[in-house]
Design a protein around this motif. Structure first.
Motif, PDB file in Angstrom:
ATOM      1  N   LYS A 325       1.001  -1.134  -0.214  1.00 25.62           N
ATOM      2  CA  LYS A 325       0.040   0.114   0.120  1.00 25.62           C
ATOM      3  C   LYS A 325       0.875   1.222  -0.077  1.00 25.62           C
ATOM      4  CE  LYS A 325      -3.847  -2.294   2.367  1.00 25.62           C
ATOM      5  NZ  LYS A 325      -4.898  -2.119   3.462  1.00 25.62           N
ATOM      6  N   LYS A 344       1.491   3.223 -11.249  1.00 26.95           N
ATOM      7  CA  LYS A 344       0.643   2.276 -11.890  1.00 26.95           C
ATOM      8  C   LYS A 344       1.372   0.888 -11.995  1.00 26.95           C
ATOM      9  CE  LYS A 344       0.030   5.120 -15.410  1.00 26.95           C
ATOM     10  NZ  LYS A 344      -0.571   5.591 -16.719  1.00 26.95           N
ATOM     11  N   LYS A 347       1.140  -1.211  -8.843  1.00 24.47           N
ATOM     12  CA  LYS A 347      -0.250  -1.695  -8.713  1.00 24.47           C
ATOM     13  C   LYS A 347      -0.500  -2.028  -7.147  1.00 24.47           C
ATOM     14  CE  LYS A 347      -0.776  -3.752 -13.304  1.00 24.47           C
ATOM     15  NZ  LYS A 347      -0.936  -4.847 -14.131  1.00 24.47           N
ATOM     16  N   GLU A 349      -2.117  -2.410  -3.707  1.00 24.37           N
ATOM     17  CA  GLU A 349      -3.522  -3.054  -3.256  1.00 24.37           C
ATOM     18  C   GLU A 349      -4.440  -1.597  -3.192  1.00 24.37           C
ATOM     19  OE1 GLU A 349      -3.626  -5.437   0.095  1.00 24.37           O
ATOM     20  OE2 GLU A 349      -1.936  -6.756  -0.775  1.00 24.37           O
ATOM     21  N   LYS A 350      -3.876  -0.815  -2.604  1.00 24.20           N
ATOM     22  CA  LYS A 350      -4.673   0.569  -2.149  1.00 24.20           C
ATOM     23  C   LYS A 350      -3.486   1.737  -2.063  1.00 24.20           C
ATOM     24  CE  LYS A 350      -7.814   0.039   0.772  1.00 24.20           C
ATOM     25  NZ  LYS A 350      -8.930  -0.383   1.849  1.00 24.20           N
ATOM     26  N   THR A 371      -5.186   2.119 -13.845  1.00 24.16           N
ATOM     27  CA  THR A 371      -4.814   0.947 -12.858  1.00 24.16           C
ATOM     28  C   THR A 371      -5.623   0.934 -11.800  1.00 24.16           C
ATOM     29  OG1 THR A 371      -2.615   1.415 -13.858  1.00 24.16           O
ATOM     30  CG2 THR A 371      -2.648  -0.059 -11.735  1.00 24.16           C
ATOM     31  N   TYR A 372      -6.316   1.846 -11.366  1.00 23.88           N
ATOM     32  CA  TYR A 372      -6.810   1.901 -10.027  1.00 23.88           C
ATOM     33  C   TYR A 372      -8.381   2.428 -10.026  1.00 23.88           C
ATOM     34  CZ  TYR A 372      -2.293   1.744  -7.999  1.00 23.88           C
ATOM     35  OH  TYR A 372      -0.857   1.336  -7.515  1.00 23.88           O
ATOM     36  N   THR A 396      -8.035   1.886  -5.126  1.00 23.07           N
ATOM     37  CA  THR A 396      -7.882   0.518  -5.166  1.00 23.07           C
ATOM     38  C   THR A 396      -7.533  -0.260  -6.395  1.00 23.07           C
ATOM     39  OG1 THR A 396     -10.525  -0.153  -5.196  1.00 23.07           O
ATOM     40  CG2 THR A 396      -9.399   0.084  -2.796  1.00 23.07           C
ATOM     41  N   ARG A 397      -6.652  -1.172  -6.322  1.00 23.95           N
ATOM     42  CA  ARG A 397      -6.154  -2.030  -7.506  1.00 23.95           C
ATOM     43  C   ARG A 397      -7.341  -2.371  -8.123  1.00 23.95           C
ATOM     44  NH1 ARG A 397      -1.780  -5.954  -6.028  1.00 23.95           N
ATOM     45  NH2 ARG A 397      -3.661  -6.960  -5.404  1.00 23.95           N
ATOM     46  N   ARG A 398      -7.432  -2.366  -9.565  1.00 18.40           N
ATOM     47  CA  ARG A 398      -8.554  -2.728 -10.370  1.00 18.40           C
ATOM     48  C   ARG A 398      -8.272  -4.402 -10.544  1.00 18.40           C
ATOM     49  NH1 ARG A 398     -11.586   0.150 -13.613  1.00 18.40           N
ATOM     50  NH2 ARG A 398     -11.060   2.577 -13.790  1.00 18.40           N
TER      51      ARG A 398
END
Length: 398
Positions: A325, A344, A347, A349-350, A371-372, A396-398
């Motif tokens: 994170k 990006k 990536k 998680e948050k 990306t998020y 948040t990560r896609r």
């Protein structure tokens, strides 16, 4: 010229159109009819200043500050505090819409103090008078007080003449204990009368970067954490609101997280997060801030945090520790392109993005949402009665 105001923009100016050209009008409110003078005429827009309100908005009020008309720093002090919140909320909504950024829920958090909230102000000094430069100009506006400053700073302003300054600049900081830290830049010979020491809690005075009295820093105590703050270090100016932001942010982390704190300053968020996460890695360009951050970690006996000095775009790729994170709190210019690309690529998680400039925030979000997913957007009124605010985005990560 008479102008009918349609709405307000994110700079706190009235907006209207003349012959298809957008016009920005200072000190004007929506639905008002004003007499205005032209300040700047460009191909795509014009800037005006209100000289007379011909038909006032029902939300308009008389400013409590006697210097507001000339100073211009408090663009929204011509309405009640509650109305400023509504205006700011509309500003953000329009900015997000303009940049095709959608969010299901949006709220603005008010400041506990509408006046007397700033723990730091910087003033110009000309011919023995203190004041501000008029917004967007170098026109000096002498003042005797600033209602936005903490009471301890306001009291000191009545005695600033005891420093015998003729020309230069002075930055005044205060902490929860009402101690004052002064940074003076001037060609004047230093003179500090005893009366100023006797009447005020002077933690230190720096004169052209040299410590002339006591210390070059003071200690702030917030939320059970001690912070060493150097005269040159960045620290949030509205302590009450910064605590509200910290309370929101802490909800996004657990004991299993390793966190990057980018643009970490003196470790304000780093130390708070270190208490509830596995590891925190802070990066900051200002060397004094990093030295303070390291001292703060030691002072608070917090071992699971490390700090690195340098440009975020250069240091981020060199750190061996991997984080799941990240939190970013960049300057008004926003994120460097290399930093956006790195965020990006990694990536997380948050990703928590804290911004003092909604315009550059919107630009960066346009890039990051590749990306998020933007899951939360809140505005915090860090700077009541001014056009500025602090925004906190959770991605948040896609």
């Amino acid at each position: 010229m008479q102008l009918k105001i349609e709405k307000m923009d994110y700079e706190g100016r009235g907006v209207t159109h003349v012959s298809g050209k957008v016009c920005f009008v200072k000190k004007a409110l929506p639905k008002e009819l004003v007499e205005a003078k032209l300040l700047q005429d460009e191909k795509r827009f014009s800037i005006y200043e209100t000289t007379e309100v011909l038909n006032a908005s029902p939300i308009r009020k008389i400013s409590l500050c006697p210097f507001s008309k000339e100073c211009g720093g408090c663009a929204l002090d011509i309405m009640s505090y509650e109305d400023t919140l509504s205006i700011k909320k509309d500003m953000i909504k329009e900015l997000l819409k303009k940049n095709n950024i959608s969010i299901s829920k949006f709220e603005i958090i008010k400041s506990p103090l509408a006046y007397g909230y700033r723990n730091k102000i910087s003033l110009k000094i000309q011919n023995g008078h203190i004041g501000y430069y008029q917004e967007e100009t170098h026109q000096f506006v002498p003042i005797k007080n600033c209602l936005l400053a903490k009471p301890s700073i306001q009291r000191f302003l009545q005695d600033v003449h005891l420093l015998h300054l003729k020309n230069g600049e002075i930055t005044i900081r205060t902490n929860q204990n009402d101690e004052l830290l002064l940074k003076v830049i001037t060609k004047d010979f230093p003179r500090i009368e005893k009366e100023i020491i006797q009447k005020h809690k002077i933690a230190g005075i720096l004169w052209n970067k040299k410590c002339m009295y006591n210390s070059s820093f003071f200690i702030e105590h917030i939320d059970h954490i001690f912070y060493k703050i150097h005269a040159d270090s960045f620290f949030q100016v509205n302590t009450d609101i910064s605590e509200k932001i910290a309370a929101q942010i802490k909800k996004e982390f657990t004991k299993e997280d390793t966190v990057y704190d980018l643009y970490c300053g003196v470790g304000y968020f780093s130390l708070k997060l270190a208490k509830i996460t596995k590891q925190v890695i802070g990066i900051e360009l200002n060397q004094n801030a990093i030295l303070n951050a390291m001292y703060n970690a030691s002072l608070n006996k917090i071992a699971n945090v490390s700090f690195h000095v340098g440009k975020v775009e250069d240091i981020l790729e060199k750190i061996p520790l991997k984080a799941n994170k990240a939190i970013v709190d960049p300057p008004r210019s926003g994120l460097h392109k290399k930093v956006r690309e790195s965020l990006k690529e990694k990536k997380f998680e948050k990703l928590i993005y804290i911004s003092c400039n909604p315009k550059t925030l919107a630009r960066d979000l346009q890039d990051l949402i590749e990306t998020y997913t933007l899951t939360s957007f809140k505005a915090y009124d860090m700077f009541p009665y001014t056009k500025h605010m602090e925004c906190v985005c959770i991605l948040t990560r896609r």
